[in-house]
Design a protein around this motif. Structure first.
Motif, PDB file in Angstrom:
ATOM      1  N   GLU A   1      -8.555 -11.939  14.427  1.00 29.55           N
ATOM      2  CA  GLU A   1      -7.333 -12.240  15.180  1.00 29.55           C
ATOM      3  C   GLU A   1      -6.165 -11.337  14.801  1.00 29.55           C
ATOM      4  N   TYR A   2      -6.200 -10.777  13.581  1.00 29.72           N
ATOM      5  CA  TYR A   2      -5.089  -9.963  13.098  1.00 29.72           C
ATOM      6  C   TYR A   2      -5.610  -8.662  12.490  1.00 29.72           C
ATOM      7  N   ALA A   3      -4.754  -7.657  12.527  1.00 29.42           N
ATOM      8  CA  ALA A   3      -4.975  -6.402  11.802  1.00 29.42           C
ATOM      9  C   ALA A   3      -3.671  -6.064  11.087  1.00 29.42           C
ATOM     10  N   LEU A   4      -3.771  -5.499   9.875  1.00 30.58           N
ATOM     11  CA  LEU A   4      -2.580  -5.189   9.069  1.00 30.58           C
ATOM     12  C   LEU A   4      -2.507  -3.695   8.795  1.00 30.58           C
ATOM     13  N   THR A   5      -1.485  -3.036   9.341  1.00 30.92           N
ATOM     14  CA  THR A   5      -1.285  -1.627   9.026  1.00 30.92           C
ATOM     15  C   THR A   5      -0.571  -1.487   7.690  1.00 30.92           C
ATOM     16  N   GLN A   6      -0.796  -0.346   7.037  1.00 31.80           N
ATOM     17  CA  GLN A   6      -0.235  -0.080   5.718  1.00 31.80           C
ATOM     18  C   GLN A   6       0.967   0.864   5.838  1.00 31.80           C
ATOM     19  N   ILE A   7       1.905   0.735   4.897  1.00 29.00           N
ATOM     20  CA  ILE A   7       3.038   1.652   4.883  1.00 29.00           C
ATOM     21  C   ILE A   7       3.088   2.421   3.567  1.00 29.00           C
ATOM     22  N   ARG A   8       2.993   3.716   3.677  1.00 30.11           N
ATOM     23  CA  ARG A   8       3.154   4.632   2.545  1.00 30.11           C
ATOM     24  C   ARG A   8       3.922   5.850   3.031  1.00 30.11           C
ATOM     25  N   PHE A   9       4.792   6.373   2.182  1.00 29.15           N
ATOM     26  CA  PHE A   9       5.570   7.560   2.534  1.00 29.15           C
ATOM     27  C   PHE A   9       5.093   8.819   1.820  1.00 29.15           C
ATOM     28  N   THR A  10       4.367   8.658   0.722  1.00 32.98           N
ATOM     29  CA  THR A  10       3.933   9.823  -0.036  1.00 32.98           C
ATOM     30  C   THR A  10       2.467   9.680  -0.428  1.00 32.98           C
ATOM     31  N   ALA A  11       1.861  10.808  -0.787  1.00 36.08           N
ATOM     32  CA  ALA A  11       0.475  10.816  -1.239  1.00 36.08           C
ATOM     33  C   ALA A  11       0.364  10.202  -2.631  1.00 36.08           C
TER      34      ALA A  11
END
Length: 369
Positions: free
Chosen positions: A51-61
């Motif tokens: 029912e859900y999907a969660l995207t990830q947040i990252r700004f750097t390697a």
């Protein structure tokens, strides 16, 4: 919002919009961080009962994640190619301001007929904040900022002529139009296992994500947060992280787990461990999300192995129902080879979960009759 015993447990999956998959290991992963792969994955997950999907947040390697797609725009891209799936976009207070987030998400909510949600990430990786020139408040102040962020979002999404005078954010007679499709507002998720994280969730969040753990340890957290939420006249649902290795035999599943650990990127795992310990040491209780994590646990960077959804479909289904019995409302799943394993989960595991839930519901009905 507290789950009833008869309400079906929900399933979400981690969106691999960050390279490296969901394990910090050099093992082969038939998982890709590209948009095309993620569209196929989202469509497979939707058909498989997620029912859900969660995207990830990252700004750097770092920590095996060398490339990262931005979470909100990527979430919208997935939503455009699906029909029922709700996508939870991870957002960091600091880089995002509540005025922008409120308007951005309200627009996506209209474009997708109410299928966007938000995961407010208070931040554990100081290096990326330093790299992009963002302020890094001490641990509990990051959660205080996140609480103001959520309070402001709710106000903007539900009120006209909204005013707010906080330490971190201010609004004066502001009216957002149009407001979101979802009522009373877009669903708000939040993670963390520290005292500050749980206290914040007990006051303002709709959902609380916690790292993987045993049912007994999860029950302690869940009972604590729900007791505090009740005192605050608030309700909060709970999701737990789990790395799923479902195979036809238990031996095969355990062998895959060992191969993942044997292939661990030792340098990346140790660097991640150092960063999390530094973050945990700054909490008021002196420990954070990963305080009790071993090297092996950290190979899956949200302690997903500890939830022990590793084995045959029957074993995993029984463990999921046990998680439900201690108050878990949602399982946030990671996989090694996402598309094929999501399909296997939908075909082999999920029907067993529903059968076990139905049997439990019948038992409860029979006892109350």
């Amino acid at each position: 919002m507290t789950q009833s015993k008869n309400e079906a447990i929900k399933f979400a999956y981690w969106v691999p919009n960050v390279s490296g998959g969901l394990v910090v290991s050099n093992i082969e992963q038939r998982t890709d961080w590209s948009y095309d792969y993620n569209v196929r994955l989202a469509q497979a997950a939707e058909k498989s009962g997620f029912e859900y999907a969660l995207t990830q947040i990252r700004f750097t390697a770092g920590y095996n994640a060398e490339n990262q797609h931005e979470s909100v725009s990527f979430s919208h891209g997935i939503l455009a190619k699906t029909e029922k799936l709700k996508v939870i976009a991870a957002i960091l207070p600091g880089p995002w301001k509540p005025a922008l987030a409120a308007k951005q998400l309200a627009t996506i909510d209209h474009l997708t007929n109410g299928r966007i949600a938000i995961n407010v990430v208070s931040g554990w990786f100081r290096g990326e904040f330093d790299a992009i020139g963002e302020e890094w408040p001490e641990h509990d102040q990051r959660y205080a900022r996140s609480e103001e962020f959520i309070t402001a979002l709710k106000g903007v999404w539900t009120q006209d002529h909204y005013s707010f005078d906080g330490k971190f954010y201010q609004f004066k007679d502001y009216t957002l139009s149009p407001k979101p499709v979802q009522k009373p507002h877009i669903e708000i998720f939040q993670g963390g296992s520290s005292r500050a994280a749980r206290d914040m969730a007990s006051r303002v969040s709709d959902w609380y994500f916690t790292n993987g753990n045993t049912p007994a340890e999860l029950k302690k957290q869940i009972d604590d947060i729900r007791e505090k939420a009740k005192a605050n006249n608030h309700e909060v649902k709970v999701g737990v992280n789990a790395f799923v290795i479902a195979r036809d035999t238990e031996e095969e599943a355990k062998r895959v787990l060992q191969e993942i650990i044997d292939g661990a990127n030792v340098e990346a795992v140790k660097a991640f461990g150092d960063a999390t310990r530094e973050a945990g040491a700054s909490t008021s209780e002196g420990e954070g999300n990963w305080a009790k994590s071993t090297f092996e646990d950290l190979v899956q960077y949200n302690d997903g192995f500890r939830t022990n959804l590793i084995g045959t479909p029957q074993q995993i289904a029984e463990r999921i129902v046990e998680l439900k019995s201690v108050g878990v409302d949602l399982v946030l799943s990671g996989f090694l080879h996402f598309i094929e394993e999501v399909e296997y989960f939908g075909e082999k595991v999920l029907p067993l979960v529903r059968e076990l839930e139905a049997a439990q519901a019948n038992q409860i009905t029979a006892k109350s009759a």
